[in-house]
Design a protein around this motif. Structure first.
Motif, short mmCIF file in Angstrom:
data_model
loop_
_atom_site.label_atom_id
_atom_site.label_comp_id
_atom_site.label_asym_id
_atom_site.label_seq_id
_atom_site.Cartn_x
_atom_site.Cartn_y
_atom_site.Cartn_z
N TRP A 169 -15.07 -0.40 4.26
CA TRP A 169 -15.79 0.06 5.46
C TRP A 169 -15.05 -0.35 6.73
O TRP A 169 -14.79 0.47 7.61
CB TRP A 169 -17.21 -0.51 5.47
CG TRP A 169 -17.93 -0.14 6.72
CD1 TRP A 169 -18.09 -0.90 7.85
CD2 TRP A 169 -18.55 1.13 7.01
NE1 TRP A 169 -18.77 -0.20 8.80
CE2 TRP A 169 -19.07 1.04 8.32
CE3 TRP A 169 -18.72 2.30 6.29
CZ2 TRP A 169 -19.76 2.10 8.93
CZ3 TRP A 169 -19.39 3.36 6.89
CH2 TRP A 169 -19.90 3.25 8.19
N PHE A 170 -14.70 -1.63 6.83
CA PHE A 170 -14.04 -2.11 8.04
C PHE A 170 -12.64 -1.51 8.19
O PHE A 170 -12.18 -1.25 9.30
CB PHE A 170 -14.01 -3.64 8.08
CG PHE A 170 -15.34 -4.24 8.43
CD1 PHE A 170 -15.93 -4.00 9.66
CD2 PHE A 170 -16.03 -5.04 7.52
CE1 PHE A 170 -17.18 -4.54 9.98
CE2 PHE A 170 -17.26 -5.58 7.82
CZ PHE A 170 -17.84 -5.34 9.07
N ALA A 171 -11.99 -1.24 7.06
CA ALA A 171 -10.68 -0.57 7.11
C ALA A 171 -10.83 0.85 7.68
O ALA A 171 -10.02 1.30 8.50
CB ALA A 171 -10.05 -0.51 5.72
N LEU A 172 -11.90 1.54 7.25
CA LEU A 172 -12.18 2.88 7.77
C LEU A 172 -12.52 2.82 9.26
O LEU A 172 -12.04 3.64 10.06
CB LEU A 172 -13.32 3.51 6.98
CG LEU A 172 -13.78 4.91 7.41
CD1 LEU A 172 -12.62 5.91 7.38
CD2 LEU A 172 -14.93 5.40 6.53
N MET A 173 -13.34 1.84 9.66
CA MET A 173 -13.68 1.69 11.09
C MET A 173 -12.42 1.49 11.92
O MET A 173 -12.26 2.06 13.00
CB MET A 173 -14.63 0.50 11.29
CG MET A 173 -16.04 0.68 10.75
SD MET A 173 -16.98 2.03 11.53
CE MET A 173 -16.76 3.35 10.32
N ASP A 174 -11.50 0.67 11.40
CA ASP A 174 -10.26 0.42 12.14
C ASP A 174 -9.39 1.66 12.27
O ASP A 174 -8.82 1.93 13.32
CB ASP A 174 -9.46 -0.71 11.46
CG ASP A 174 -9.97 -2.09 11.84
OD1 ASP A 174 -10.63 -2.20 12.90
OD2 ASP A 174 -9.73 -3.05 11.09
N LYS A 175 -9.31 2.43 11.19
CA LYS A 175 -8.52 3.68 11.23
C LYS A 175 -9.12 4.65 12.26
O LYS A 175 -8.39 5.28 13.03
CB LYS A 175 -8.53 4.37 9.86
CG LYS A 175 -7.74 3.63 8.79
CD LYS A 175 -6.44 4.35 8.49
CE LYS A 175 -5.75 3.69 7.30
NZ LYS A 175 -4.48 4.35 6.99
N LEU A 176 -10.45 4.74 12.24
CA LEU A 176 -11.12 5.67 13.17
C LEU A 176 -11.05 5.15 14.60
O LEU A 176 -10.98 5.94 15.55
CB LEU A 176 -12.56 5.92 12.73
CG LEU A 176 -12.68 6.69 11.40
CD1 LEU A 176 -14.14 6.82 10.98
CD2 LEU A 176 -12.04 8.08 11.50
N ALA A 177 -11.08 3.84 14.78
CA ALA A 177 -10.94 3.27 16.12
C ALA A 177 -9.55 3.58 16.67
O ALA A 177 -9.41 4.01 17.83
CB ALA A 177 -11.16 1.76 16.09
#
Length: 347
Positions: free
Chosen positions: A177-185
């Protein structure tokens, strides 16, 4: 564009300053309810329009010319940057965005690429330049979808009513989840930064569906990434607006972020938001369904919203969500004139 006649009212309100009148714009003001737009949509899809700068600029400009609103909002979709990072997305009529390669695991997240706006979405930047250098006498609002909302489409594979797959991934695999948030950020910061560099004067981040989360989960799973996005975008020195739907319980969380304007939907009265401690500029928040009501009902409700909003200098009139297709464009024109006149007489 005659810069001498440039309308600064919206920018002044974003910065908490008093203006001659309350500025007004409408979410989804470009398209949908306009006959000229509907005629275009018979020939072109949303993505086809956004890929043609002259056409996209025309659609973006139309409501400014027709309704006399104080800001333009770039015509595009929150899905626009996703193909650049490897997401197969199609906007299907009557459904919305449909994604054929949904995110299901950490390995899916790892496969996502990065956006280089000048190469991946040059047409978006070209549209902004056309509008801001030649065509508009009001500020242009650029925008992006926030990571939670964009992730919800990517994980569900399309629109969802309850976001169970999204929350399921969030709870069961926080690392992914946090990896996805970082990519989208990263995508959001680059994409939005390029919009500002091209000429956008304000940025709104839409976290349309984040109201599905409670406050504790928002603080843990979402707020850090939003802090990072807005902290980076602050360096661009343009006003930043945060907006979501059904998220009144998160209004104070947004207020904590390094933003300039808190967007409210129709569920949270402006006075109540102020009582909770919101001191920043607020934007909103007429229920868009009232646009279908008789004029006397609409006018009375608009007065109520304005009377609450105008108690502080930082106030922008808008709807509590977007314009929908059944709305008569003349209603929006009349409402804009009313907001301008009513607020000018009371400022």
């Amino acid at each position: 564009m005659n810069q001498r006649n440039f309308n600064e009212t919206f920018l002044q309100a974003c910065r908490g300053k008093k203006a001659d009148h309350v500025p007004v714009w409408y979410m989804r003001q470009a398209g949908r309810s306009q006959p000229e737009y509907r005629a275009l949509k018979e020939k072109y899809s949303l993505f086809e329009i956004t890929h043609q700068p002259e056409l996209c600029a025309y659609v973006t400009r139309l409501p400014v010319e027709h309704y006399n609103v104080d800001a333009a909002v770039l015509y595009k979709d929150i899905m626009s940057p996703l193909p650049a990072i490897g997401v197969d997305v199609e906007i299907k009529s009557g459904i919305g965005p449909v994604i054929s390669n949904p995110i299901r695991s950490a390995s899916d997240v790892e496969k996502l690429g990065e956006i280089t706006p000048e190469e991946d979405v040059p047409y978006v930047l070209e549209t902004i330049k056309l509008l801001t250098q030649e065509q508009l006498n009001v500020p242009l609002i650029g925008f992006a979808g926030a990571p939670f909302t964009v992730a919800s489409y990517m994980i569900e594979g399309g629109p969802s009513k309850n976001y169970t797959k999204t929350k399921g991934l969030m709870y069961s695999d926080p690392k992914a989840w946090f990896a996805l948030m970082d990519k989208l950020a990263d995508m959001t910061i680059r994409y939005v930064g390029a919009q500002v560099d091209a000429g956008a004067k304000v940025i709104q981040i839409f976290d349309s569906w984040v109201g599905a989360l409670n406050v504790a989960d928002y603080r843990h799973f979402i707020k850090p990434v939003m802090n990072r996005i807005f902290t980076e975008l602050k360096k661009k020195n343009v006003p930043l607006i945060m907006f979501g739907v059904g998220a009144s319980h998160l209004a104070m969380e947004w207020h904590d972020l390094p933003i300039d304007v808190v967007g409210l939907d129709w569920r949270l009265p402006i006075l109540e938001a102020r009582e909770k401690g919101i001191t920043k500029t607020v934007q909103g928040n007429l229920d868009p369904a009232l646009l279908l009501a008789p004029w006397d009902v609409l006018e009375a409700k608009a007065k109520e919203v304005l009377d609450q909003g105008m108690q502080n200098p930082g106030y922008i009139f808008n709807l509590g969500h977007g314009v929908f297709p059944q709305v008569n464009p003349e209603t929006l024109k009349r409402l804009t004139a009313f907001v301008h006149e009513y607020s000018a007489n009371r400022h």
